[in-house]
Write a protein that holds these residues in place. Sequence first.
Motif, PDB file in Angstrom:
ATOM      1  N   UNK A   1      10.957  33.564 -72.238  1.00 24.08           N
ATOM      2  CA  UNK A   1      11.586  34.324 -73.312  1.00 24.08           C
ATOM      3  C   UNK A   1      12.629  35.286 -72.752  1.00 24.08           C
ATOM      4  N   UNK A   2      13.363  35.932 -73.635  1.00 25.76           N
ATOM      5  CA  UNK A   2      14.365  36.915 -73.223  1.00 25.76           C
ATOM      6  C   UNK A   2      13.709  38.042 -72.437  1.00 25.76           C
ATOM      7  N   UNK A   3      14.266  38.330 -71.270  1.00 23.89           N
ATOM      8  CA  UNK A   3      13.697  39.351 -70.405  1.00 23.89           C
ATOM      9  C   UNK A   3      12.554  38.855 -69.550  1.00 23.89           C
ATOM     10  N   UNK A   4      12.127  37.622 -69.791  1.00 24.00           N
ATOM     11  CA  UNK A   4      11.005  37.066 -69.057  1.00 24.00           C
ATOM     12  C   UNK A   4      11.422  36.417 -67.753  1.00 24.00           C
ATOM     13  N   UNK A   5      10.431  35.957 -67.021  1.00 28.12           N
ATOM     14  CA  UNK A   5      10.677  35.354 -65.713  1.00 28.12           C
ATOM     15  C   UNK A   5       9.704  34.206 -65.496  1.00 28.12           C
ATOM     16  N   UNK A   6       9.825  33.554 -64.353  1.00 25.33           N
ATOM     17  CA  UNK A   6       8.912  32.460 -64.020  1.00 25.33           C
ATOM     18  C   UNK A   6       7.470  32.935 -63.969  1.00 25.33           C
ATOM     19  N   UNK A   7       7.255  34.213 -63.693  1.00 29.35           N
ATOM     20  CA  UNK A   7       5.896  34.752 -63.605  1.00 29.35           C
ATOM     21  C   UNK A   7       5.155  34.678 -64.933  1.00 29.35           C
ATOM     22  N   UNK A   8       5.874  34.507 -66.027  1.00 28.82           N
ATOM     23  CA  UNK A   8       5.226  34.407 -67.338  1.00 28.82           C
ATOM     24  C   UNK A   8       4.284  33.212 -67.405  1.00 28.82           C
ATOM     25  N   UNK A   9       4.463  32.245 -66.501  1.00 30.50           N
ATOM     26  CA  UNK A   9       3.679  31.013 -66.553  1.00 30.50           C
ATOM     27  C   UNK A   9       2.694  30.898 -65.388  1.00 30.50           C
ATOM     28  N   UNK A  10       2.380  32.019 -64.768  1.00 29.18           N
ATOM     29  CA  UNK A  10       1.523  31.979 -63.578  1.00 29.18           C
ATOM     30  C   UNK A  10       0.105  31.488 -63.871  1.00 29.18           C
ATOM     31  N   UNK A  11      -0.350  31.603 -65.121  1.00 29.91           N
ATOM     32  CA  UNK A  11      -1.710  31.169 -65.448  1.00 29.91           C
ATOM     33  C   UNK A  11      -1.807  29.673 -65.711  1.00 29.91           C
ATOM     34  N   UNK A  12      -0.683  29.008 -65.886  1.00 26.81           N
ATOM     35  CA  UNK A  12      -0.712  27.610 -66.324  1.00 26.81           C
ATOM     36  C   UNK A  12      -1.208  26.609 -65.280  1.00 26.81           C
ATOM     37  N   UNK A  13      -0.853  26.748 -64.000  1.00 30.39           N
ATOM     38  CA  UNK A  13      -1.271  25.712 -63.035  1.00 30.39           C
ATOM     39  C   UNK A  13      -2.769  25.459 -63.027  1.00 30.39           C
ATOM     40  N   UNK A  14      -3.566  26.510 -63.190  1.00 26.35           N
ATOM     41  CA  UNK A  14      -5.015  26.343 -63.175  1.00 26.35           C
ATOM     42  C   UNK A  14      -5.575  25.646 -64.394  1.00 26.35           C
ATOM     43  N   UNK A  15      -4.729  25.444 -65.412  1.00 23.07           N
ATOM     44  CA  UNK A  15      -5.164  24.796 -66.650  1.00 23.07           C
ATOM     45  C   UNK A  15      -4.649  23.368 -66.767  1.00 23.07           C
TER      46      UNK A  15
END
Length: 231
Positions: free
Chosen positions: A5-19
């Motif tokens: 999203x606006x202002x967001x970064x790649x870190x916004x998706x850090x929880x996804x790999x484990x799922x």
Amino acid sequence: MCFAHAGGSAAAFRALPGLLPDDVQLLAVQYPGRQDRYTEPCMGSMEAMADAVTAALAPFLDRPMAFFGHSLGAAVAYEAALRLERAHGTVLAHLFVSGRSAPSRSRTSRELHRLDDDELLAELSSLGGMAPEVLADPGLGSVVLPALRADVRIAETYRAEPGCRTGAPVTAYHGESDTGVEEADARAWSAHTTADFAFRSFAGGHFYLNHRTPELVADMTARLEHVGRTA
């Protein structure tokens, strides 16, 4: 491939790999002007951002790909998908768009990117996408504001080319209490694909995904089961 999203970064998706299943590789776009790309100038237009993403994807065109984009990221993902088709003949396995009205729907005339710093931070905070520590620390706010303002400007000034449609299947996700995106406007993504379209809503507002991540990932994974796995 995930787009924030606006202002967001790649870190916004850090929880996804484990799922995700072990044979799915997660890639997340890092927009310039933040985190490890902080010293790089922010993008000035949707065209420039989508062109840069498309160029960066060149090494991955030998495998199936799916895109997920939230809010601004949904529009970037859509534009990058169109460019992949035009430039390389590559059609995504699936395009997942979230928290964003369809490109064919008129945008609000309100120009948040013209607000002063405090007003802009307050507006984004009301949507649930601004960490409390940023609001409480003026120093942190000054760090994130340039990228945030640039992203909001891109989101608000973006106008899609009329009549364009992707050949990829599209699924649109929507927060039931999202005050910025009407359900009908999210469903209107159906007009932007020549393939299958699906819609699903989740309890929550614009940033419903922060609290519904496992359900969201499970839904996307199920829709990709027929694909020879994606990046």
